[in-house]
Design a protein around this motif. Structure first.
Motif, PDB file in Angstrom:
ATOM      1  N   SER A1298      14.198   6.496  -2.173  1.00 58.90           N
ATOM      2  CA  SER A1298      14.778   5.540  -3.118  1.00 58.90           C
ATOM      3  C   SER A1298      14.918   4.168  -2.472  1.00 58.90           C
ATOM      4  O   SER A1298      14.664   3.132  -3.108  1.00 58.90           O
ATOM      5  N   ASN A1301      11.599   2.570  -2.318  1.00 61.19           N
ATOM      6  CA  ASN A1301      11.221   2.030  -3.628  1.00 61.19           C
ATOM      7  C   ASN A1301      11.816   0.646  -3.849  1.00 61.19           C
ATOM      8  O   ASN A1301      11.168  -0.241  -4.419  1.00 61.19           O
ATOM      9  N   ASP A1305       9.732  -2.723  -4.345  1.00 58.82           N
ATOM     10  CA  ASP A1305       9.949  -3.534  -5.547  1.00 58.82           C
ATOM     11  C   ASP A1305      10.246  -4.984  -5.189  1.00 58.82           C
ATOM     12  O   ASP A1305       9.941  -5.892  -5.966  1.00 58.82           O
ATOM     13  N   SER A1316       5.259   2.776  -5.932  1.00 63.36           N
ATOM     14  CA  SER A1316       6.563   3.435  -5.832  1.00 63.36           C
ATOM     15  C   SER A1316       6.351   4.896  -5.448  1.00 63.36           C
ATOM     16  O   SER A1316       5.231   5.403  -5.458  1.00 63.36           O
ATOM     17  N   THR A1319      10.739  10.209  -7.201  1.00 66.64           N
ATOM     18  CA  THR A1319      11.901  10.864  -6.596  1.00 66.64           C
ATOM     19  C   THR A1319      12.564  11.801  -7.598  1.00 66.64           C
ATOM     20  O   THR A1319      12.302  11.730  -8.799  1.00 66.64           O
ATOM     21  N   SER A1436      -0.659   6.532  -5.630  1.00 67.91           N
ATOM     22  CA  SER A1436       0.596   7.234  -5.381  1.00 67.91           C
ATOM     23  C   SER A1436       0.478   8.140  -4.162  1.00 67.91           C
ATOM     24  O   SER A1436       1.422   8.263  -3.373  1.00 67.91           O
ATOM     25  N   CYS A1516       1.844  -1.060   1.489  1.00 66.59           N
ATOM     26  CA  CYS A1516       3.083  -0.282   1.610  1.00 66.59           C
ATOM     27  C   CYS A1516       3.630  -0.354   3.037  1.00 66.59           C
ATOM     28  O   CYS A1516       4.827  -0.602   3.246  1.00 66.59           O
TER      29      CYS A1516
END
Length: 1651
Positions: A1298, A1301, A1305, A1316, A1319, A1436, A1516
């Motif tokens: 989380s 993420n 973001d 993302s 979760t 993903s 990422c």
């Protein structure tokens, strides 16, 4: 007179028609001389009809040249309103088409096109006639379906009828089944025995439609009422209801009609405008029930018609005057009547529309019985499909593709010859099309995609068709398939199929593919193609890296260098990308100069001579010239010449068409510059129309492309708003529009994430109108708004590190300073200083960097002390914050380059010292005072903003800046940290005023070594923070209570428990197990007692937890506890306290003493062991090793596995009987609702109202149960209840996900790509059981892959596993009782890298190469949706790979990854092996960083890992590395409160390294966090794996082979440095290690690396 003349002409035509044959062979010449052609174009339909009859009568006598002359006039009737005229036209054309094939040419083409258009004639009867004509073709009468298909593709395709091609061709193809014997046969030959059926009659009345949608066969009260009160009451017996209130497609045929062409259309009777009700239905009458009702016979009142009946007498006897005296009353009376009449007509028109929409057609009879009726003929399926395909081209496309696939399967012989003919026909369609209809192009390309081995299309045709039809994703897939098949055939030898292709190199295909992805705005793939698949130089690789990070200036330099190298192969791409960099830097004059260099004589007219120039450089030339003219005017000679050239282009029809269709906005801007406002407005309207057309054709799943179109629309909307003001005539209205426009400008400003290029264009539009608006408003509001916009552009450019754009707008603002007010001047100085600071990045020499930094500070010096800043507090705050940035930057350079001071003038150094208040110029003094000066500036800034004068957001931001500065310059490991108090104050105050970023920094406070000294400060500041903001860190807070900082947190934890008790209840019950509540921890014991009272006020919570502990398989549960006891007893010195706790927990869980009916009948299986365990209690608690034997006997007896029951009451009757409020007034909430993201509204939280009576045992090691909770929101909430696992690790990893993420973001690049991690909620209830939120709509990756295999392929996969295990076991085949570790270790010792790679490649080839592609295609409805699913799966999975590697998550076998069947997103589950434990402790160490097997790479062929996968990983990893401090602070909870698994791993580590670490339970978690820190700081993945292997296999004889395998043979990763790699280098090392066949070929068999 006129009527008489018309009648005479008609009479003459009739006479001519009757005596036409008497004219002989010259009849056409005679009739032509009598104006026959003119009569055909007459407006009178009667004359035209007679003229057509004359033509039809003499057409057999005509010559070929006469046909050519006549055909154009005849074909004009295709849109004639007269059905008779069109019918006669078709008869003429049919004769010509049948008898003049030898003439050919335009005659046959135009005839064929018009006849094909007749298949979609709006008259149903004519549709049928034309359809019968084509269907009765002599060549097709006895043709097979395959021949009919070729006829369709060759003869029935015409570019003019392309929009309807699929509709009639699919209908025509299915018509071949009508004459077959099976057409009326039943689909199921054997009827149901002993089943009686009754006929059902469906209620087709459109008035019977209802808003409520019920199943068609549901017998509800409403349906009964409809049957009893039906409008069609003439039939008895039951009815079927048509329940749809609206249709997703056009209505089909009426039941009474059998012809496919006879469809209900808008041409039905228009009497509905004047009558209520439908034809054939009597209008209902209403009667009032009053006194005397029923005594007289009811008579309906006569209907009043709105039309005047000429035959009736409407005179009124008492009317004496012809006109009313009061004309006003007369006018009002007629007006009111007209209003009523208009309203009634409007209502009736709406009713007519509803009737057409709700009309239902039935194609079969229905029967009802005890079972469903299966005696359905094939005709009942085929006939509706024909009509449906005719009405819906999307359905027609799918149907056509499926029919072709079925047809190809049925072909046994001459398949290659047949597909060659199909290929030629499809190539002809792509080469001759003019309109590129999306559905037709999609059908052709989809067939070629599915059957690439047989049908190969030209790459150029694919690119053109996909671009023009908007099917870019389908075109990309087809080009990819072409490349894959080309490579396959190249390896296997030359193919006849590919010999027919035009000669094109593989580079050409890759370049076309890159161009397609560029149009899709998928720049990651474009960079991947040029990075890996095209032989580009090092400059391009660097340029791509600069582009990825948004550094356009550096990227431009690399492209210039690449062009200078003279390679020439990819110069077009280099030029295009270099120009793109110019545009992003707003270097418009340089761009237009470069464009002119590319054409002969620098003449832009030459742009039209070459396709590449026209497609790539024309838009850039238009854009750059327009920007220059909007900025500097069009008075210079070059600009005037350009405008004249554009005027010349518009005269040319072809050029005008292209410009008007593709460059509407540019034309509007040019007309605006020329002061042609009306033409500009027209082009803007065309631009909106073109946008809507493109939008409707755009794939709904192409999110990036849709976002790009919407961004372009904003520019057009800006121009439209300005033109609306410019074209208004009235002064008052113009003044109003100008005021509104200025208000809009003030509100609409760019943000940090917006496109600078788009806003640059919008700014120029505003600049064009600024002076005119100021003149209209007679003030300078527009100029001031423009100045604010220009400075906002500077701010955004600086935020995006685009110095060139910032410098350009600063120059534009500079000349306005003399006329600007104070705020503009102060903002300019601040922006100018920031721009100079940004320019430091372009300096390479240290002294140049430092001098530029000092110049930047000199600019801001005067502004920082300017007294006028007092009137602009927020500007003052920004100035002080920038001073802090400069102080920190100079400090950093002094630390990295200490010698830089010797390169500066003494005066400059002295000025710096005076500025920061340093007593001397020594380096240490300067560094100390720079650090203090930066902090003082930020503190002063925070003092200037208060909630009373500014927004809370501004206050929070000011304190957040202090927190970031302090954390960057403090040492949290030191007890006496001078920044400690500032960190505590700033973070908590930023939280107090609502900063989300500050909430993420809160765990950093728990790491402060001096936090105990700041106890009072922490308590005071935290008491001002809304307590809900700490909910996200409950686990960290509770875990820290037993640490030195625990007393500081007592009051905060108590507030949390008091306010939100159910947010802490489960976590507290878990954490308290590890608390040391001895005599020396009285304060903690007091807090625990207080929390007990708060959290367990109601006994139902304790019962609830006990009941949940029963949700498991008793034998598995007992075995779990017994295994734990055995492990505790096996150590050299058993811990008696741990043994006591484990034994008591076991007995309390499995054999409770309570009488609440908690345990169910399933626990009877283990009651026989209770006495045996009680007997062994003393030995267990005293650590007697003799008890191990008794426990071993219990374990052997527990090996049997009874079938798990599926009733909840068998596990826990209490849960089965649970109802809200039954046992207590306390409402238990569904777990996982306290996220800490917003203030909880507990009154709206979902409560547990009950449980589903059945549970679903899952096939796994411990048979976890899928439990369904009924919530107060009337929904089902599913959770997986797991026993025997400590889920705290899973919970904390989900928390880290989380946090990741949020980081992704906040990163612009990741945010743009919507990166993302999926979760879900994990709620540990104790150290050995918990619940996990069930993720609906997902499928295990293994099931997804195996679900598309047939029996032979499944058998082959099983053989692969067997063969792999046999190969691994071969070196130890003669040894018995050998463990898996030795078995695989010996394989490492024996097999070389070449042998392993060869065997692994063999195993991979035993699995279908396209297994992943088939799996995702199974989830897709079209190639376009497959393209999106594949992209989302890849992206993903790439994000998951990076996240899993950073957290060291292993054991990624096929059952530990879920795939969403809705969007293809990957979801990771089961994190039992995290932080490198899969490498360190598993018997067979995992040497790969994540799962990237050959078949996942095959899914991405031909791109492979380059493109989506690599670039996503790169974005990422870069974002997470930039925020590593947040991640590491959150991970600290693993040290403070290690889970049971971590304690066990620590014990293993202690046994392996017993002479190295005395406190293994604290050192082991810290070691794991140190490895995570190394990863985030750029460590080589090989280095990380090596450290983990050494820690776990230090004494193993296989260690050397393991390390050799990890480093690789002549690998890139082995030659990289061990630390401080760039994100690009790290990603490349990870990919190489993850795909190394030598590693995958010796991986544990259960991981199934060949899949």
């Amino acid at each position: 007179m006129c009527i008489g003349l018309l009648c005479c002409r008609l009479m003459c035509l009739k006479i001519v028609y009757s005596r036409l044959e008497t004219l002989g062979d010259d009849m056409y010449a005679i009739m032509k001389s009598k104006d026959l052609l003119k009569t055909l174009s007459d407006r009178d339909p009667d004359q035209q009809n007679l003229a057509l009859n004359i033509v039809h009568k003499m057409v057999p006598q005509l010559k070929s040249e006469q046909y050519q002359e006549l055909i154009h006039e005849v074909c004009k009737f295709e849109t004639h309103r007269s059905v008779e005229c069109r019918s006669m036209m078709y008869e003429i054309l049919k004769w010509i088409y049948d008898h003049c094939q030898d003439v050919g040419g335009v005659l046959i083409e135009e005839t064929k096109a018009t006849l094909l258009k007749g298949l979609s004639d709006y008259d149903p009867r004519l549709q049928d006639l034309i359809f019968e004509y084509w269907n009765s073709d002599a060549r097709q009468r006895d043709a097979t379906t395959s021949e009919r298909l070729l006829f369709i593709l060759n003869d029935l395709y015409c570019p003019a009828t392309e929009s309807n091609f699929l509709s009639y061709s699919t209908q025509y193809l299915l018509e071949a089944t009508v004459g077959t014997p099976d057409y009326k046969q039943k689909m199921f030959k054997e009827p149901l025995q002993k089943c009686q059926f009754e006929d059902f009659r469906m209620l087709l009345s459109w008035r019977a439609q209802h808003a409520t949608v019920a199943p068609m066969f549901a017998d509800t009260l409403t349906s009964q009422l409809i049957q009893s009160q039906s409008l069609n009451n003439d039939g008895a017996g039951p009815l079927l209801r048509a329940t749809q209130a609206s249709l997703a497609f056009q209505p089909t045929i009426e039941q009474s009609r059998s012809s496919l062409g006879s469809l209900p259309s808008s041409s039905t009777s228009s009497s509905l405008l004047f009558t209520v009700g439908s034809s054939g239905e009597k209008q209902r009458k209403s009667y009032k029930m009053g006194p005397g009702f029923g005594t007289k016979r009811l008579q309906p009142k006569p209907e009043v018609s709105d039309e005047v009946d000429s035959g009736s007498d409407h005179s009124v006897p008492n009317l004496r005057r012809r006109f009313l005296r009061n004309s006003d009353q007369n006018r009002i009376l007629h007006a009111s009547r007209e209003i009523q009449r208009s309203g009634r007509k409007q209502e009736l028109q709406q009713e007519r529309g509803r009737r057409l929409e709700a009309n239902i057609a039935s194609f079969r009879e229905y029967r009802s019985g005890d079972f469903p009726d299966i005696e359905i003929p094939y005709a009942a399926i085929i006939k509706p499909l024909q009509v449906l395909a005719k009405r819906d081209t999307a359905v027609a496309r799918q149907l056509f593709v499926l029919l072709f696939e079925g047809l190809l399967k049925e072909l046994q012989e001459d398949k290659e010859m047949y597909t060659q003919k199909v290929q030629d026909a499809m190539r002809n369609i792509l080469s001759t099309t003019k309109y590129y209809t999306a559905m037709v192009m999609g059908t052709v390309m989809e067939i070629a995609l599915h059957h690439g081995k047989y049908i190969t299309l030209q790459a150029e045709d694919i690119a053109t068709a996909s671009q023009c039809s908007g099917l870019l994703s389908l075109g990309c897939l087809l080009l990819e398939e072409t490349i894959v098949l080309r490579d396959t055939f190249t390896e296997a030898g030359p193919s006849k199929r590919f010999k027919t292709l035009e000669p094109s190199t593989e580079e050409d295909l890759w370049i076309k593919l890159a161009d397609m992805y560029e149009r899709l705005d998928e720049w990651d793939v474009v960079r991947g193609i040029y990075h890996k698949h095209l032989n580009c130089g090092e400059n391009i690789h660097k340029a791509l890296q600069w582009e990825t990070s948004g550094h356009w200036f550096q990227a431009k330099g690399e492209y210039v260098a690449a062009l200078s190298s003279g390679q020439g192969t990819f110069d077009d791409y280099y030029i295009e990308q270099m120009y793109k960099c110019f545009a992003h830097l707003s270097k418009w004059e340089e761009l237009t100069e470069e464009v002119r260099k590319q054409v002969d004589d620098r003449n832009l007219d030459q742009l039209w001579t070459d396709e590449w120039l026209q497609e790539k450089l024309l838009p850039l030339a238009l854009l750059s010239e327009i920007q220059i003219m909007l900025d500097k005017g069009a008075d210079r000679g070059r600009e005037q010449q350009f405008l004249q050239q554009v005027d010349g282009w518009l005269i040319d029809k072809d050029k005008n068409d292209l410009l008007s269709s593709q460059y509407c906005e540019e034309l509007a801007a040019i007309f605006l510059i020329q002061d042609k406002a009306a033409l500009a407005k027209h082009q803007v309207e065309r631009s909106f129309t073109m946008f809507l057309n493109r939008w409707t054709e755009l794939n709904p799943l192409a999110h990036k492309l849709r976002a790009k179109y919407l961004l372009d629309l904003q520019k057009t909307a800006e121009l439209q708003a300005c033109l609306a003001f410019s074209t208004v005539d009235e002064h008052s209205k113009g003044e109003s529009l100008a005021g509104e426009l200025v208000k809009r400008w003030k509100k609409s400003l760019p943000s940090a994430f917006d496109s600078l290029q788009s806003w640059d264009i919008r700014t120029m539009y505003r600049k064009k109108f600024t002076s005119k608006i100021d003149q209209t408003l007679k003030n300078t509001e527009a100029s001031n708004a423009l100045s604010h916009l220009e400075l906002a552009m500077v701010d955004v450019a600086l935020c995006q590190e685009n110095y060139d754009v910032a410098h350009r707008y600063l120059c534009q603002t500079e000349h306005k300073l003399s006329n600007s007010y104070t705020e503009i001047r102060l903002r300019y100085n601040l922006a100018y200083s920031k721009a100079k600071w940004l320019k430091v990045q372009r300096k390479n020499n240290p002294d140049g960097k430092m001098k530029l930094r000092l110049e930047s500070w000199n600019v801001i010096d005067s502004s920082a002390e300017d007294q006028r800043l007092v009137h602009y507090p927020m500007l003052h705050v920004e100035t002080l914050q920038h001073v802090s940035v400069m102080a920190a930057g100079i400090l950093q350079q002094l630390e990295e380059q200490p010698h830089v001071l010797t390169m500066l003038d003494t005066a400059e150094v002295k000025k710096l010292a005076d500025r920061i208040g340093a007593p001397d110029c020594r380096q240490d003094t300067l560094k100390q005072h720079l650090k203090q000066h930066g902090l003082r500036s930020l503190k002063r800034a925070a003092e200037l903003v208060t909630p009373a004068r500014n927004s809370e957001q501004a206050v929070a931001k000011a304190y957040l800046e202090i927190a970031k500065y302090c954390r960057a310059h403090s040492d949290t490991t030191q007890e006496e940290d001078r920044f400690g108090s500032d960190i505590v104050t700033s973070i908590l105050r930023a939280m107090r005023y609502g900063s989300k970023d500050a909430r993420q920094l809160f765990p950093c406070l728990l790491q402060l070594r001096g936090l105990t000294r700041l106890s009072e400060l922490f308590s005071r500041e935290s008491s001002e923070v809304p307590v809900w903001m700490f909910l996200g860190w409950v686990n960290q807070l509770l875990a820290s209570l037993d640490t030195p900082v625990g007393p500081v947190l007592h009051s905060l934890v108590y507030r949390l428990a008091e306010t939100y008790p159910q947010a802490l209840v489960y976590a507290f019950q878990l954490s308290r197990e590890k608390y040391n509540l001895g005599s020396s921890h009285t304060s903690l014991k007091d807090l625990v007692d207080q929390l007990d009272k708060l959290l367990t006020t109601d006994p139902v919570i304790d019962i609830f937890l006990k009941a949940f502990s029963c949700l498991g398989q008793p034998c598995k549960m007992l075995k779990h506890f017994v295994d734990k006891l055995e492990k505790l007893l096996e150590v050299e010195k058993p811990n008696c306290d741990s043994l006591c706790r484990m034994y008591n927990t076991m007995m309390r869980t499995l054999f409770p003493e309570s009488n609440e009916n908690i345990q169910g009948a399933v626990f009877k299986d283990i009651r026989e062991y209770r006495k045996q365990l009680e007997k062994a209690e003393a030995g267990i608690k005293s650590g007697n090793k003799k008890v191990i034997k008794d426990l071993g006997e219990i374990t052997k007896r527990l090996c049997r596995e009874p079938q798990p029951p599926k009733q909840l009451k068998d596990y826990s009757p209490w849960l089965s009987d649970f109802q809200e409020g039954k046992y207590s007034s306390l409402d238990l909430e569904i777990p996982g609702q306290y996220t800490g993201e917003s203030k909880p509204l507990t009154q709206y939280h979902i409560k547990i109202v009950g449980f589903k009576e059945t549970v679903e045992p899952k096939r796994s090691l411990r048979f976890p149960l899928l439990l369904t909770m009924f919530g107060s929101d009337a929904r089902e909430h599913k959770y997986l209840v797991k026993f025997g696992e400590d889920l705290r690790q899973d919970q904390r990893i989900e928390q880290l996900f989380s946090l990741m993420n949020k980081i992704l973001d906040h990163d612009p690049t990741c945010r743009h790509r919507s990166l993302s991690i999926a979760t879900y909620q994990v709620v540990p209830l104790s150290s050995h059981h918990g619940i996990i939120q069930w993720v609906d709509g997902t499928q295990v990756l293994k099931d997804l892959m195996q679900g598309v295999l047939n029996k032979n392929e499944k058998r082959s996969c099983e053989n692969t596993h067997r063969e792999y295990v046999n190969w691994i076991s071969m070196p130890t085949s003669k040894r018995v009782n050998i463990g898996s570790g030795d078995k695989y270790g010996e394989a490492y010792m024996k097999y070389s890298a070449e042998e392993t790679s060869a065997q692994f490649r063999k195993n991979v080839n035993m699995v279908p190469r396209d297994i992943m592609r088939r799996a995702l295609q199974y989830l897709s409805t079209s190639p376009e949706s497959y393209f999106t699913l594949r992209q989302r799966f890849a992206c993903s999975h790439a994000v998951l790979c990076i996240a899993h590697w950073l957290l060291g998550i292993g054991d990624r076998h096929l059952n530990n990854t879920l795939v969403s069947v809705k969007d293809g997103h990957c979801v990771g589950i089961d994190f039992g092996y995290a932080f490198g434990t899969a490498t360190q402790f598993l018997p067979v160490p995992e040497l790969m960083p994540f799962r990237l097997t050959p078949h996942i790479i095959n899914l991405l062929q031909p791109l492979e890992e380059a493109g989506f996968f690599r670039e996503t990983m790169l974005h990422c990893l870069r974002a997470l590395r930039n925020n590593h401090d947040l991640l590491l602070a959150t991970m600290e909870v693993f040290v403070q409160e290690p889970s049971i698994d971590w304690l066990e791993f620590a014990s293993k580590d202690e046994r392996l390294n017993k002479n190295l670490h005395e406190e293994s339970q604290t050192w082991y978690p810290q070691q794991k966090l140190d490895l995570a820190k190394l990863k985030l700081e750029g460590a080589n993945p090989v280095t990380i794996t090596t450290k983990e292997l050494i820690a776990g296999f230090k004494n193993s004889k296989y260690l050397e082979k393991y390390l050799e395998c990890v480093k690789g043979h002549k690998s890139m990763r082995a030659n990289m440095p061990s630390h401080h790699l760039s994100p690009e280098q790290q990603v490349d090392c990870l990919l190489e290690q993850a795909t190394d066949y030598n590693i995958l070929g010796k991986t544990w068999g259960g991981w199934e690396p060949w899949m």
